[in-house]
Design a protein around this motif. Structure first.
Motif, short mmCIF file in Angstrom:
data_model
loop_
_atom_site.label_atom_id
_atom_site.label_comp_id
_atom_site.label_asym_id
_atom_site.label_seq_id
_atom_site.Cartn_x
_atom_site.Cartn_y
_atom_site.Cartn_z
N TYR A 41 2.18 2.01 -3.43
CA TYR A 41 1.14 2.65 -4.24
C TYR A 41 1.03 4.13 -3.89
N GLN A 42 1.07 4.42 -2.59
CA GLN A 42 0.97 5.81 -2.14
C GLN A 42 2.12 6.65 -2.69
N ILE A 62 1.33 -5.55 -10.57
CA ILE A 62 -0.02 -5.39 -11.11
C ILE A 62 -0.01 -5.48 -12.63
N LYS A 93 0.84 -1.20 0.00
CA LYS A 93 0.00 0.00 0.00
C LYS A 93 0.87 1.25 0.00
N LEU A 123 -4.60 -2.90 -3.15
CA LEU A 123 -5.26 -1.94 -4.05
C LEU A 123 -6.58 -1.46 -3.48
N SER A 133 -0.53 -7.73 -3.18
CA SER A 133 -0.62 -6.55 -4.03
C SER A 133 -2.05 -6.28 -4.48
N SER A 159 7.29 1.40 -9.33
CA SER A 159 6.26 1.13 -10.34
C SER A 159 5.51 -0.16 -9.98
N PRO A 160 4.20 -0.18 -10.18
CA PRO A 160 3.41 -1.38 -9.85
C PRO A 160 3.59 -2.49 -10.87
N PHE A 207 4.02 5.98 -5.31
CA PHE A 207 3.89 6.09 -6.77
C PHE A 207 2.88 7.17 -7.13
N TYR A 208 1.77 7.20 -6.43
CA TYR A 208 0.72 8.19 -6.70
C TYR A 208 1.20 9.61 -6.41
#
Length: 420
Positions: free
Chosen positions: A275-276, A309, A272, A398, A394, A305-306, A278-279
Motif C-alpha cells: 500500500y505504501q 481490495i 502494508k 488498511l 489485506s 495494485s491493490p 502504491f501510494y
C-alpha cells in the motif's frame, strides 16, 4: 438493479482479464523459450552484504555456503551488519569468516536502514577495495555452489541489478511454508524468467540480488525505507529505466514461516508495504508508462495494485445486492440467482486460477522441490487457500499501523543437507 449488477460484474471481469492476461502470456513464454546461456568475459569483484538481527542460529551456514562458491575467493568479501542484536550473531559471523559491523539504533529500525549503514561504510573504502557490485542476502539464506558464478554472467552482460532463483529450505514443513515456497518458485519461473527472455525488467524479491556499485554510489547508500524495501527498489528502478536482470541458474534457498503468528505478522508488513509503495509510486508509474512506452512500469503497477481490495469490493457489492434480493424477493426478480452465481464464480475462478499456477509450477519445478511426491501434490491444493488468507491480512493492513519486526529463523541446515 439486475441490469446494473450484470453490467458491473462483466466490467470487473473484463478489467481484471485485461490487466493480468499478460501473466498468462508470460507463462507461455517460460514454457516454450529458454534464456540463452551467457559466457562472461570478466570475473568481477563483489562484496556480500548481510543484514542480521539475532540470527546466530543460521548465519554461520550462510557464510559457509558463500565460502564454498566455485568463484575465486579473493573476489568475494563478506560483510555482516549485526543490527540491534541481543544475541551472539556478531561473534558467530566473525568466527565463520565475515567482517562484522555492529549497529545499534532503536529509532531507525528495519533492513533498509541496516543496508544504508553498511553501504555508507563500504562506499568510504571502495577506492581501495574496488567492489563492482554488492550481493544482498538475508541471514537464513543458503547458496548453491555456482550461485555467484551464475550471477556474474548476467552482471557481466550489462545488467546493473540482477535477481535470482528463490527456493526453500523447509518446503515440506507444512502448508504455510509450502505456500510461501510455491509462490516464490512461481515468481522466479513464470514472472522473472519470461521478463528476462522478453527483455523487460524483473523484480527483486527481498533477498538474493546483486546491485552495481554505481547505483549505490548514485543513491548515496540505500535510500529505500518503506516496509517492503525490495519492491520499492524494483519500482524505483523501473521508473528510472533500469532493467533488472534474472539469473535462473543462480539458486538460493531461504527459510519460510511455519506458524500462523509469524506468517500473519510478516504478510501484514508486506501488505502494508505494498500500500505504501502504491501510494508513493503509483502515480509515477502511470506518468512514466505512457510517454516512455515502458511496459515494465505497467507490469510493476499491476504488481503493487491493490487487486485483493478490488476483488473484495466486488464481493461486497454482490453480497449487498443479494441481501437486497432476499429482503425483496417479489419486487426484484432475478437478483438472487445473478448475485449468487457471481459470488460462486468469483470464488471458483479464484481457486482454479491459483491452483493452475501452483500445479504448473509444481510440475515444471518438480526436481527442485525438496519433499515427498505426495506432499508436492497435496500442497498444490492448499496453495490457493494460502493465498486466500491474504484477504483478512489485506483488510487489517488498511487500518492498522504496522512496523518492521524480525522473523525468527531456526532451520540450521547446511547447503548439502538442503540439496539432498
Amino acid at each position: 438493479m439486475l441490469s446494473f449488477i450484470q453490467t458491473f460484474n462483466l466490467a470487473i471481469f473484463l478489467l481484471f482479464t485485461f490487466s493480468y492476461a499478460y501473466q498468462i502470456f508470460y507463462a507461455l513464454v517460460a514454457l516454450v523459450r529458454k534464456t540463452p546461456d551467457l559466457t562472461p568475459k570478466d570475473l568481477h569483484k563483489f562484496a556480500v552484504v548481510i543484514a542480521a538481527r539475532n540470527e546466530s542460529a543460521v548465519i554461520g551456514q550462510l557464510i559457509n555456503s558463500i565460502k564454498k562458491q566455485k568463484y575465486p575467493a579473493e573476489l568475494v568479501d563478506i560483510y555482516v551488519v549485526a543490527d540491534n542484536c541481543t544475541d551472539n550473531t556478531a561473534e558467530v559471523a566473525r568466527q565463520a569468516g565475515a567482517q562484522v559491523y555492529v549497529r545499534n539504533n532503536r529509532q531507525m529500525v528495519g533492513k533498509g536502514y541496516a543496508l544504508d549503514f553498511i553501504f555508507k561504510i563500504l562506499q568510504r573504502t571502495n577506492d581501495k577495495t574496488q567492489y563492482e557490485g554488492y550481493f544482498v542476502f538475508d541471514a537464513d539464506n543458503l547458496l548453491d555452489e555456482n550461485y555467484i558464478a551464475e550471477m556474474n554472467k548476467v552482471f557481466d552482460a550489462g545488467y546493473r541489478v540482477v535477481t535470482s532463483y528463490r527456493n526453500s529450505k523447509n518446503y515440506d514443513t507444512n502448508w504455510l511454508s509450502a505456500g510461501y515456497s510455491l509462490w516464490f518458485l512461481r515468481e522466479a519461473k513464470y514472472l522473472n524468467n519470461p521478463r528476462m527472455i522478453l527483455g523487460t525488467s524483473c523484480a527483486i524479491s527481498g533477498t538474493g540480488f546483486l546491485v552495481h556499485n554505481d547505483i549505490i554510489k548514485k543513491n548515496n547508500g540505500w535510500k529505500h525505507h518503506l516496509l517492503t524495501e525490495d519492491i520499492e527498489f524494483s519500482i524505483d528502478s523501473a521508473i528510472a529505466g533500469e532493467c533488472i536482470g534474472y539469473a535462473g541458474k543462480a539458486k538460493l534457498y531461504d527459510e519460510q514461516p511455519t506458524t500462523w503468528e509469524q506468517s500473519w505478522n510478516q504478510r501484514l508488513r508486506w501488505a502494508k508495504g505494498f500500500y505504501q509503495v502504491f501510494y508513493n509510486y503509483g502515480g509515477k508509474l502511470v506518468t512514466t508508462m505512457f510517454p516512455d512506452r515502458n511496459f515494465s512500469c505497467f507490469d510493476m503497477l499491476m504488481t503493487i495494485s491493490p487487486a485483493m481490495i478490488a476483488s473484495l469490493l466486488t464481493v461486497f457489492i454482490n453480497a449487498f445486492f443479494l441481501l437486497c434480493g432476499l429482503l425483496n424477493i417479489t419486487t426484484i426478480p432475478g437478483i438472487i440467482p445473478a448475485t449468487t452465481s457471481a459470488l460462486m464464480a468469483s470464488l471458483c475462478n479464484f481457486y482454479l486460477v491459483l491452483y493452475a499456477f501452483g500445479l504448473l509450477t509444481t510440475i515444471t519445478e518438480w526436481k527442485e522441490i525438496n519433499t515427498t511426491p505426495w506432499k508436492k501434490i497435496w500442497y498444490t491444493f492448499t496453495f490457493p487457500v494460502f493465498i486466500f488468507t491474504y484477504v483478512p491480512i489485506s483488510i487489517v493492513a488498511l487500518f492498522r499501523k504496522v512496523e518492521w519486526s524480525p522473523i525468527t529463523h531456526n532451520v540450521c541446515k547446511s547447503i548439502e543437507e538442503v540439496q539432498q
